[in-house]
Design an enzyme around this catalytic site. Sequence first.
Site, PDB file in Angstrom:
ATOM      1  N   LYS A  13     -41.619   1.058   5.504  1.00  0.00           N
ATOM      2  CA  LYS A  13     -41.978   1.284   4.091  1.00  0.00           C
ATOM      3  C   LYS A  13     -40.726   1.544   3.259  1.00  0.00           C
ATOM      4  CE  LYS A  13     -44.690   4.882   4.910  1.00  0.00           C
ATOM      5  NZ  LYS A  13     -44.596   5.024   6.370  1.00  0.00           N
ATOM      6  N   ARG A  88     -50.962  10.168   1.523  1.00  0.00           N
ATOM      7  CA  ARG A  88     -51.144  10.142   2.972  1.00  0.00           C
ATOM      8  C   ARG A  88     -52.499  10.708   3.383  1.00  0.00           C
ATOM      9  NH1 ARG A  88     -45.200  10.146   4.310  1.00  0.00           N
ATOM     10  NH2 ARG A  88     -44.991   9.851   6.530  1.00  0.00           N
ATOM     11  N   ARG A 122     -34.045   4.917  15.732  1.00  0.00           N
ATOM     12  CA  ARG A 122     -33.646   5.036  14.317  1.00  0.00           C
ATOM     13  C   ARG A 122     -32.538   6.075  14.152  1.00  0.00           C
ATOM     14  NH1 ARG A 122     -38.015   5.875   9.538  1.00  0.00           N
ATOM     15  NH2 ARG A 122     -38.419   7.906  10.489  1.00  0.00           N
ATOM     16  N   ARG A 153     -33.191  11.715  13.150  1.00  0.00           N
ATOM     17  CA  ARG A 153     -34.050  12.684  12.466  1.00  0.00           C
ATOM     18  C   ARG A 153     -34.778  13.525  13.508  1.00  0.00           C
ATOM     19  NH1 ARG A 153     -37.558   9.619   7.881  1.00  0.00           N
ATOM     20  NH2 ARG A 153     -39.164  10.951   8.785  1.00  0.00           N
ATOM     21  N   ARG A 164     -47.004  12.330  14.966  1.00  0.00           N
ATOM     22  CA  ARG A 164     -47.036  11.679  13.646  1.00  0.00           C
ATOM     23  C   ARG A 164     -47.973  10.469  13.661  1.00  0.00           C
ATOM     24  NH1 ARG A 164     -40.959  10.554  12.607  1.00  0.00           N
ATOM     25  NH2 ARG A 164     -41.595   9.724  10.598  1.00  0.00           N
TER      26      ARG A 164
END
Length: 209
Positions: A13, A88, A122, A153, A164
């Site tokens: 996104k 969300r 990532r 992260r 998540r």
Amino acid sequence: MNMIFLGPPGAGKGTHAQMLMDTLGIPQISTGDMLRKAIKAGTPVGLEAKTFIDAGALVPDDVVIRLVRERLLQQDCGKGYILDGFPRTVAQAMALGEIAAIDVVLNLDVPDAEIISRLSGRRVCGSCGGTYHVSWLNGSDKCPACGEQLIMRQDDSPETVANRLAVYKEQTAPLIKFYSDLGLLRTVMGEGTPDEIQAKVLSALHMGA
Ligand code: AMP
């Protein structure tokens, strides 16, 4: 154009919202980035959000809705915006419906296995915010854009990613039907190279070459 990017964590996104922001000249509004900034700055919102983010849970609706409501009043949103990571929950979508007229919702659909591989690889730049995958970095841990240290992260750790994804399925995926019922949803398979996906995004928005 007022637009929403919907999709699981790691769907791309942020990457595609950023590319579109450059094309359309309207801001990308990422609630995740806003919350991380608040944590870094040690604001009351940041302090409240940190426990939820670290656990891979959602920050309470009222906190995020307040942030977005204030952000949308800023002058740079006058010609439109791209919401990335908001709404969300159905409660957030309903609150948004009261303050904004959304033109289109782009749903990036990516299988779970691909998401897990993307998030575990990532790396982000703590300085300029650039986002990369280890497979593009040739073993380097420095940001290709600004040369600063890249980090993982905290919420990209395997246990938090599992949470998540579960939270996405339970609380965010119902928005697919919510926006489909409003006739606003366009779904793109978010697999392939970033350029291939971007071409599909532009074509779904009837902006293709
Ligand atoms: P993101 O950078 O979009 O993946 O967001 C990182 C984390 O910030 C999420 O896992 C949530 O804990 C929190 N967050 C971001 N956007 C929202 C939102 N709209 N509602 C609740 N929590 C959010």
